[in-house]
Design a protein around this motif. Structure first.
Motif, mmCIF file in Angstrom:
data_model
loop_
_atom_site.group_PDB
_atom_site.id
_atom_site.type_symbol
_atom_site.label_atom_id
_atom_site.label_comp_id
_atom_site.label_asym_id
_atom_site.label_seq_id
_atom_site.Cartn_x
_atom_site.Cartn_y
_atom_site.Cartn_z
ATOM 1 N N TYR A 59 -9.027 8.570 2.986
ATOM 2 C CA TYR A 59 -7.801 8.660 2.423
ATOM 3 C C TYR A 59 -6.439 8.155 2.536
ATOM 4 O O TYR A 59 -5.590 9.180 2.500
ATOM 5 C CB TYR A 59 -8.612 8.681 1.032
ATOM 6 C CG TYR A 59 -9.363 8.996 0.406
ATOM 7 C CD1 TYR A 59 -10.065 8.656 -0.511
ATOM 8 C CD2 TYR A 59 -10.620 9.544 1.126
ATOM 9 C CE1 TYR A 59 -11.522 8.328 -0.546
ATOM 10 C CE2 TYR A 59 -12.173 9.943 1.002
ATOM 11 C CZ TYR A 59 -12.300 9.306 -0.507
ATOM 12 O OH TYR A 59 -13.633 9.069 -0.819
ATOM 13 N N ILE A 60 -5.818 7.418 2.427
ATOM 14 C CA ILE A 60 -4.199 6.752 2.714
ATOM 15 C C ILE A 60 -3.800 6.701 1.677
ATOM 16 O O ILE A 60 -4.080 5.081 0.863
ATOM 17 C CB ILE A 60 -4.014 6.344 3.902
ATOM 18 C CG1 ILE A 60 -4.958 6.576 5.314
ATOM 19 C CG2 ILE A 60 -2.521 6.412 4.409
ATOM 20 C CD1 ILE A 60 -5.096 6.274 6.346
ATOM 21 N N TYR A 61 -3.070 7.235 1.190
ATOM 22 C CA TYR A 61 -2.011 6.583 -0.204
ATOM 23 C C TYR A 61 -0.547 6.782 0.261
ATOM 24 O O TYR A 61 -0.130 8.233 0.716
ATOM 25 C CB TYR A 61 -1.875 7.524 -1.595
ATOM 26 C CG TYR A 61 -3.707 7.587 -1.824
ATOM 27 C CD1 TYR A 61 -3.975 6.067 -2.315
ATOM 28 C CD2 TYR A 61 -4.981 8.833 -1.846
ATOM 29 C CE1 TYR A 61 -5.757 6.173 -2.757
ATOM 30 C CE2 TYR A 61 -5.580 8.532 -1.860
ATOM 31 C CZ TYR A 61 -5.958 6.766 -3.096
ATOM 32 O OH TYR A 61 -7.406 7.273 -2.951
ATOM 33 N N GLU A 62 0.338 5.780 0.020
ATOM 34 C CA GLU A 62 2.189 5.895 0.825
ATOM 35 C C GLU A 62 2.652 5.474 -0.460
ATOM 36 O O GLU A 62 2.764 4.333 -0.292
ATOM 37 C CB GLU A 62 1.461 5.167 2.120
ATOM 38 C CG GLU A 62 1.255 5.772 2.615
ATOM 39 C CD GLU A 62 1.352 5.000 4.331
ATOM 40 O OE1 GLU A 62 1.901 3.858 4.137
ATOM 41 O OE2 GLU A 62 0.951 5.059 6.013
ATOM 42 N N GLY A 63 3.976 5.958 -0.481
ATOM 43 C CA GLY A 63 5.145 5.543 -0.927
ATOM 44 C C GLY A 63 4.538 5.742 -2.705
ATOM 45 O O GLY A 63 5.120 4.529 -3.152
ATOM 46 N N ILE A 77 10.993 -0.223 1.354
ATOM 47 C CA ILE A 77 10.022 -0.711 2.716
ATOM 48 C C ILE A 77 8.853 -0.041 2.926
ATOM 49 O O ILE A 77 9.810 0.924 3.657
ATOM 50 C CB ILE A 77 12.224 -0.866 3.055
ATOM 51 C CG1 ILE A 77 12.822 -1.806 2.484
ATOM 52 C CG2 ILE A 77 11.181 -2.038 4.697
ATOM 53 C CD1 ILE A 77 14.438 -1.904 3.606
ATOM 54 N N ASN A 78 8.455 -0.322 3.189
ATOM 55 C CA ASN A 78 7.701 -0.078 4.220
ATOM 56 C C ASN A 78 8.127 0.168 5.731
ATOM 57 O O ASN A 78 8.779 -1.266 5.994
ATOM 58 C CB ASN A 78 5.815 -0.705 3.593
ATOM 59 C CG ASN A 78 5.137 0.395 4.583
ATOM 60 O OD1 ASN A 78 4.890 0.388 5.403
ATOM 61 N ND2 ASN A 78 3.827 0.342 3.831
ATOM 62 N N PRO A 79 8.273 1.472 6.466
ATOM 63 C CA PRO A 79 8.392 1.581 7.390
ATOM 64 C C PRO A 79 7.400 0.764 8.654
ATOM 65 O O PRO A 79 7.297 0.232 9.737
ATOM 66 C CB PRO A 79 8.886 2.944 7.603
ATOM 67 C CG PRO A 79 7.391 3.753 7.016
ATOM 68 C CD PRO A 79 7.740 2.856 5.932
ATOM 69 N N GLY A 84 1.431 -1.880 5.441
ATOM 70 C CA GLY A 84 1.626 -1.410 4.453
ATOM 71 C C GLY A 84 2.470 -3.026 3.793
ATOM 72 O O GLY A 84 2.726 -3.653 4.337
ATOM 73 N N LYS A 85 2.825 -2.237 2.215
ATOM 74 C CA LYS A 85 3.592 -3.493 1.688
ATOM 75 C C LYS A 85 4.833 -2.673 1.233
ATOM 76 O O LYS A 85 4.695 -1.927 0.589
ATOM 77 C CB LYS A 85 2.588 -4.435 0.235
ATOM 78 C CG LYS A 85 2.183 -3.274 -0.624
ATOM 79 C CD LYS A 85 0.876 -4.066 -1.143
ATOM 80 C CE LYS A 85 0.865 -2.783 -2.009
ATOM 81 N NZ LYS A 85 -0.562 -3.319 -2.858
ATOM 82 N N ASP A 86 6.137 -3.366 0.764
ATOM 83 C CA ASP A 86 6.931 -3.342 0.248
ATOM 84 C C ASP A 86 7.049 -3.604 -1.537
ATOM 85 O O ASP A 86 5.682 -3.989 -1.635
ATOM 86 C CB ASP A 86 8.134 -4.085 1.038
ATOM 87 C CG ASP A 86 9.039 -3.940 1.960
ATOM 88 O OD1 ASP A 86 8.337 -3.378 2.777
ATOM 89 O OD2 ASP A 86 9.374 -4.923 2.445
ATOM 90 N N PHE A 87 7.605 -3.087 -2.283
ATOM 91 C CA PHE A 87 7.389 -3.405 -3.929
ATOM 92 C C PHE A 87 8.575 -1.574 -4.150
ATOM 93 O O PHE A 87 9.341 -1.693 -3.872
ATOM 94 C CB PHE A 87 5.617 -1.961 -3.664
ATOM 95 C CG PHE A 87 5.831 -0.492 -3.663
ATOM 96 C CD1 PHE A 87 5.991 -0.177 -5.153
ATOM 97 C CD2 PHE A 87 5.190 -0.722 -2.433
ATOM 98 C CE1 PHE A 87 5.276 1.378 -4.408
ATOM 99 C CE2 PHE A 87 5.203 0.814 -2.118
ATOM 100 C CZ PHE A 87 5.003 1.778 -3.694
#
Length: 105
Positions: A59-63, A77-79, A84-87
């Motif tokens: 399970y990976i949840y980022e940002g 900005i996703n590194p 990933g995606k920017d949002f």
């Protein structure tokens, strides 16, 4: 005694430094009153702004939330644009923002 800075090894044996500690029961209970820290995996997957890559058992949840003083959304900005995606990152709850602000230099 346990080390405060324990080294774990992630994907491809890349070392990751984790800061491990504990918190008082009253503070832990207060964190669990926040939806983010007590909701189910299914609920997390329904959050449209969440950059999730769930492939059981991983399970990976980022940002998800920012902890800046503002309650406005901020551009994030996703590194790693390959995975990933920017949002527009929403603000954390006032309690969470205050907690992180207490430790910000």
């Amino acid at each position: 005694d346990r080390p405060v800075r324990k080294i774990e090894y992630g994907a491809q044996l890349v070392p990751v430094v984790m800061i491990a500690d504990s918190m008082e029961e009253m503070l832990h209970t207060r964190f669990l009153e926040e939806h983010l820290y007590s909701c189910s995996e299914a609920e997390l997957n329904q959050i449209p702004e969440l950059d999730n890559r769930v492939q059981v058992p991983f399970y990976i949840y980022e940002g998800y939330f920012h902890s800046l003083p503002t309650s406005e959304r901020i551009y994030s900005i996703n590194p790693n644009p390959l995975i990933g995606k920017d949002f527009m990152k929403p603000a954390a709850s006032p309690f969470t923002r205050a907690f992180f602000d207490a430790f910000r230099f």
